[in-house]
Scaffold this motif. Structure first.
Motif, mmCIF file in Angstrom:
data_model
loop_
_atom_site.group_PDB
_atom_site.id
_atom_site.type_symbol
_atom_site.label_atom_id
_atom_site.label_comp_id
_atom_site.label_asym_id
_atom_site.label_seq_id
_atom_site.Cartn_x
_atom_site.Cartn_y
_atom_site.Cartn_z
ATOM 1 N N PRO A 1 -1.690 37.628 -81.856
ATOM 2 C CA PRO A 1 -0.731 37.040 -80.913
ATOM 3 C C PRO A 1 -1.353 35.890 -80.120
ATOM 4 O O PRO A 1 -2.580 35.804 -80.006
ATOM 5 C CB PRO A 1 -0.362 38.211 -79.994
ATOM 6 C CG PRO A 1 -1.400 39.250 -80.226
ATOM 7 C CD PRO A 1 -2.019 39.014 -81.563
ATOM 8 N N PRO A 2 -0.520 34.983 -79.576
ATOM 9 C CA PRO A 2 -1.045 33.854 -78.803
ATOM 10 C C PRO A 2 -1.889 34.319 -77.617
ATOM 11 O O PRO A 2 -1.553 35.309 -76.963
ATOM 12 C CB PRO A 2 0.228 33.155 -78.296
ATOM 13 C CG PRO A 2 1.315 33.603 -79.214
ATOM 14 C CD PRO A 2 0.950 34.970 -79.673
ATOM 15 N N LYS A 3 -3.002 33.615 -77.367
ATOM 16 C CA LYS A 3 -3.826 33.917 -76.189
ATOM 17 C C LYS A 3 -3.299 33.095 -75.017
ATOM 18 O O LYS A 3 -2.633 32.079 -75.234
ATOM 19 C CB LYS A 3 -5.292 33.527 -76.468
ATOM 20 C CG LYS A 3 -5.984 34.452 -77.462
ATOM 21 C CD LYS A 3 -7.438 34.029 -77.651
ATOM 22 C CE LYS A 3 -8.139 34.971 -78.635
ATOM 23 N NZ LYS A 3 -9.432 34.444 -79.074
ATOM 24 N N PRO A 4 -3.638 33.486 -73.769
ATOM 25 C CA PRO A 4 -3.169 32.700 -72.619
ATOM 26 C C PRO A 4 -3.621 31.239 -72.761
ATOM 27 O O PRO A 4 -4.750 30.968 -73.186
ATOM 28 C CB PRO A 4 -3.876 33.362 -71.429
ATOM 29 C CG PRO A 4 -4.289 34.717 -71.908
ATOM 30 C CD PRO A 4 -4.419 34.657 -73.386
ATOM 31 N N LEU B 1 3.460 31.435 -83.554
ATOM 32 C CA LEU B 1 2.247 30.824 -84.099
ATOM 33 C C LEU B 1 1.681 29.784 -83.138
ATOM 34 O O LEU B 1 2.430 29.005 -82.545
ATOM 35 C CB LEU B 1 2.579 30.123 -85.428
ATOM 36 C CG LEU B 1 3.246 30.998 -86.494
ATOM 37 C CD1 LEU B 1 3.798 30.140 -87.617
ATOM 38 C CD2 LEU B 1 2.262 32.021 -87.055
ATOM 39 N N THR B 2 0.338 29.774 -82.990
ATOM 40 C CA THR B 2 -0.306 28.694 -82.240
ATOM 41 C C THR B 2 -1.291 28.013 -83.187
ATOM 42 O O THR B 2 -1.675 28.587 -84.207
ATOM 43 C CB THR B 2 -1.100 29.224 -81.028
ATOM 44 O OG1 THR B 2 -2.252 29.943 -81.498
ATOM 45 C CG2 THR B 2 -0.268 30.145 -80.159
ATOM 46 N N ARG B 3 -1.699 26.788 -82.820
ATOM 47 C CA ARG B 3 -2.616 26.051 -83.686
ATOM 48 C C ARG B 3 -3.897 26.859 -83.913
ATOM 49 O O ARG B 3 -4.421 26.938 -85.019
ATOM 50 C CB ARG B 3 -2.925 24.694 -83.050
ATOM 51 C CG ARG B 3 -3.782 23.806 -83.945
ATOM 52 C CD ARG B 3 -3.731 22.365 -83.498
ATOM 53 N NE ARG B 3 -4.787 21.578 -84.149
ATOM 54 C CZ ARG B 3 -4.944 20.272 -83.991
ATOM 55 N NH1 ARG B 3 -4.124 19.599 -83.222
ATOM 56 N NH2 ARG B 3 -5.921 19.629 -84.603
ATOM 57 N N GLU B 4 -4.370 27.510 -82.829
ATOM 58 C CA GLU B 4 -5.628 28.270 -82.913
ATOM 59 C C GLU B 4 -5.479 29.524 -83.776
ATOM 60 O O GLU B 4 -6.345 29.849 -84.589
ATOM 61 C CB GLU B 4 -6.110 28.675 -81.505
ATOM 62 C CG GLU B 4 -6.480 27.508 -80.603
ATOM 63 C CD GLU B 4 -5.272 26.814 -79.931
ATOM 64 O OE1 GLU B 4 -5.507 25.871 -79.172
ATOM 65 O OE2 GLU B 4 -4.110 27.204 -80.174
ATOM 66 N N SER B 5 -4.344 30.243 -83.601
ATOM 67 C CA SER B 5 -4.202 31.512 -84.348
ATOM 68 C C SER B 5 -4.030 31.248 -85.836
ATOM 69 O O SER B 5 -4.564 31.965 -86.682
ATOM 70 C CB SER B 5 -3.039 32.348 -83.796
ATOM 71 O OG SER B 5 -1.801 31.719 -84.045
ATOM 72 N N VAL B 6 -3.298 30.167 -86.168
ATOM 73 C CA VAL B 6 -3.118 29.816 -87.587
ATOM 74 C C VAL B 6 -4.470 29.412 -88.181
ATOM 75 O O VAL B 6 -4.828 29.827 -89.289
ATOM 76 C CB VAL B 6 -2.082 28.679 -87.750
ATOM 77 C CG1 VAL B 6 -2.076 28.129 -89.176
ATOM 78 C CG2 VAL B 6 -0.683 29.183 -87.394
ATOM 79 N N ALA B 7 -5.253 28.615 -87.425
ATOM 80 C CA ALA B 7 -6.557 28.174 -87.921
ATOM 81 C C ALA B 7 -7.462 29.376 -88.216
ATOM 82 O O ALA B 7 -8.133 29.426 -89.251
ATOM 83 C CB ALA B 7 -7.221 27.243 -86.911
ATOM 84 N N GLU B 8 -7.445 30.379 -87.338
ATOM 85 C CA GLU B 8 -8.294 31.567 -87.561
ATOM 86 C C GLU B 8 -7.851 32.352 -88.789
ATOM 87 O O GLU B 8 -8.672 32.840 -89.565
ATOM 88 C CB GLU B 8 -8.268 32.477 -86.319
ATOM 89 C CG GLU B 8 -9.127 31.944 -85.184
ATOM 90 C CD GLU B 8 -8.923 32.715 -83.889
ATOM 91 O OE1 GLU B 8 -8.695 33.943 -83.958
ATOM 92 O OE2 GLU B 8 -8.987 32.087 -82.820
ATOM 93 N N LEU B 9 -6.535 32.462 -88.962
ATOM 94 C CA LEU B 9 -5.993 33.183 -90.118
ATOM 95 C C LEU B 9 -6.413 32.476 -91.415
ATOM 96 O O LEU B 9 -6.846 33.103 -92.385
ATOM 97 C CB LEU B 9 -4.463 33.231 -90.001
ATOM 98 C CG LEU B 9 -3.689 33.942 -91.115
ATOM 99 C CD1 LEU B 9 -4.026 35.426 -91.136
ATOM 100 C CD2 LEU B 9 -2.176 33.782 -90.919
ATOM 101 N N VAL B 10 -6.323 31.136 -91.407
ATOM 102 C CA VAL B 10 -6.694 30.345 -92.584
ATOM 103 C C VAL B 10 -8.192 30.504 -92.871
ATOM 104 O O VAL B 10 -8.601 30.745 -94.002
ATOM 105 C CB VAL B 10 -6.348 28.850 -92.359
ATOM 106 C CG1 VAL B 10 -7.019 27.954 -93.390
ATOM 107 C CG2 VAL B 10 -4.836 28.661 -92.418
ATOM 108 N N LYS B 11 -9.005 30.408 -91.816
ATOM 109 C CA LYS B 11 -10.466 30.502 -91.989
ATOM 110 C C LYS B 11 -10.837 31.831 -92.646
ATOM 111 O O LYS B 11 -11.573 31.878 -93.631
ATOM 112 C CB LYS B 11 -11.162 30.376 -90.625
ATOM 113 C CG LYS B 11 -12.668 30.551 -90.745
ATOM 114 C CD LYS B 11 -13.350 30.793 -89.400
ATOM 115 C CE LYS B 11 -14.776 31.249 -89.653
ATOM 116 N NZ LYS B 11 -15.497 31.589 -88.437
#
Length: 477
Positions: free
Chosen positions: A65-68, A82-92
């Motif tokens: 889930p999105p972080k603050p 979805l946030t840019r950071e959470s999608v990037a982590e999932l992809v990584k």
């Protein structure tokens, strides 16, 4: 004569061959509405054949889930934020796992990464799509992919040494055509339908996979990709490049998902047909025969809720996908859509019918009804294309995606296409492909690096020769 579905499946490849032979290794990273995948493919440049090394598949809804402080820039069809950071982590993590499983090194063995997304269907504007593509790139960089492996090379020296002799970069440049088809003219295509890039990759992937069968799936052709959302392309017979003259959009796998959510076996908001039918055996021939009338009645009721048509000119979204039918018309592209009510307004009614089938007849019949319904969707899409004058005497048909190739769908699709009298021996014109999108990513990467296999061409017309000479002539002008 019984019709025989041509189903392209990829042969295995050994690690020792990957390291020693001229393989072009590509990762296709795709974040979809239902699944997030990293699929590794290896194309043998001597034969032009692509092998799937492995695939790592995760449920997109499991993204953290999105972080603050993070900005939510979009949601999946089922509302997962979805946030840019959470999608990037999932992809990584997905990409890293798939490289480790293959015992390959991300910096030295991987030649190229192609990133794509099907989530854009639920987005509000093309800018959000751009943000998503950046998030995918962030994830690849975090996994350790060198930036040069994500963009077309400027010169032949940017291509791996063992592949340089296969590149035609000195003769032709990458001009935007993938597998002999140019995107809708005057735009990137995304302006007229948000998931045009997916349609482009699926078309290229089906062309490549068809090489494993006896179907010559070159232009003119119709490709339909049944992921959660519908995408695909219709191409013209032009040479050297075919034009994109049609695009599909709207719902595909979301239809069986809605039906199965009524069964209470899966989560009523984010459950998918994928989870149920991986474990469930298809119904037996005897069951199908005994319940034939019930199956037919339910399919008819479901089809009454499904709208398949040329997208009306005033729609901004169709089947939840952002569209611009007016812009499409201007550049000669016909949009064909599949909706359930208006932008899914009748999905609840599909779930109610799913619940009724499950209570009265059990899961095997739900399975059979879904097969029947999706085969009907394919035929209705092709009927609209025919009515719009987009089918030529030598058109071929390619189907990919979970909601078009699983279960008994290939046989049912062939028998209903046969009734449409499109061509004699229709089964020699239709190919069913697993992972069209990932295979398309491998083709796109080859096109960007001008890595052709003229002895086994993907571009050009059925039965015709490689279009390299025509392309060189055209680019000289």
């Amino acid at each position: 004569m019984a019709l025989k579905p041509r189903i392209a499946e990829s042969p295995q490849v050994r690690l020792i061959d990957l390291k020693s032979k001229p393989f072009f290794i590509v990762a296709s990273v795709e974040v979809g509405n239902t699944t997030t995948k990293s699929i590794l493919t290896a194309t043998n440049m001597d034969t032009g054949r692509t092998h799937i090394i492995n695939k790592v598949v995760r449920m997109t809804r499991d993204v953290r889930p999105p972080k603050p402080g993070e900005v939510v820039f979009g949601k999946t069809l089922t509302g997962v934020e979805l946030t840019r950071e959470s999608v990037a982590e999932l992809v990584k993590s997905t990409l890293t796992e798939s490289m480790e499983k293959a015992s390959l090194d991300i910096k030295t063995d991987l030649n190229f990464v192609v990133r794509s997304t099907g989530v854009v269907a639920g987005f509000d504007s093309p800018e959000e799509v751009g943000e998503f593509i950046k998030a995918l790139a962030d994830g690849c960089l975090m996994a350790g992919v060198p930036p040069k492996n994500m963009t077309p090379p400027m010169s032949i020296s940017n291509i791996s040494k063992k592949l340089q002799k296969y590149s035609k970069l000195e003769k032709v440049i990458f001009d935007g055509a993938v597998a002999g088809v140019v995107p809708p003219i005057g735009s990137t295509g995304v302006e007229i339908v948000a998931n045009e890039m997916e349609g482009e990759l699926a078309t290229a992937g089906i062309k490549e996979a068809a090489k494993l069968t006896d179907v010559d799936f070159r232009n003119p052709c119709i490709s339909i990709d049944f992921g959660t959302t519908l995408d695909g392309r219709i191409t013209s017979p032009d040479q050297p490049y075919a034009k994109t003259i049609g695009n599909f959009c709207g719902y595909a796998g979301a239809i069986p998902d809605a039906i199965i959510r009524g069964s209470k076996i899966v989560d009523s908001k984010v459950g998918t047909a994928l989870e149920v039918f991986e474990k469930q055996k298809p119904p037996s021939f005897i069951t199908l025969k005994m319940k034939a009338k019930a199956i037919e009645d339910y399919s008819r009721r479901i089809h009454e809720l499904i709208i398949i048509e040329k997208v009306p000119g005033d729609r901004k979204r169709y089947g939840s996908v952002p569209v611009r039918p007016d812009a499409a018309e201007e550049i000669g592209v016909t949009l064909i859509g599949c909706d359930v009510g208006e932008n899914g307004s009748n999905m609840g009614k599909l779930s109610a019918i799913g619940m009724e089938i499950c209570k009265s007849h059990g899961l095997p019949i739900v399975y059979a009804v879904i097969d029947e319904v999706m085969a009907g969707v394919v035929c209705r899409l092709i009927e609209v294309a025919k009515k719009e004058g987009l089918i030529f005497e030598d058109s071929t048909f390619g189907i990919t995606g979970r909601a078009g190739i699983t279960g008994n769908k290939p046989k049912l699709i062939l028998s209903c296409l046969e009734k449409m009298n499109l061509a004699p021996k229709i089964d020699e014109r239709v190919v069913f492909v697993d992972d069209g999108l990932a295979r398309g990513a491998a083709v796109m990467a080859r096109c960007m690096n001008s890595l052709g296999s003229p002895q086994n061409p993907l571009g050009g017309r059925h039965g015709g020769k490689c279009i390299l000479a025509q392309r060189m002539k055209m680019q000289e002008k």
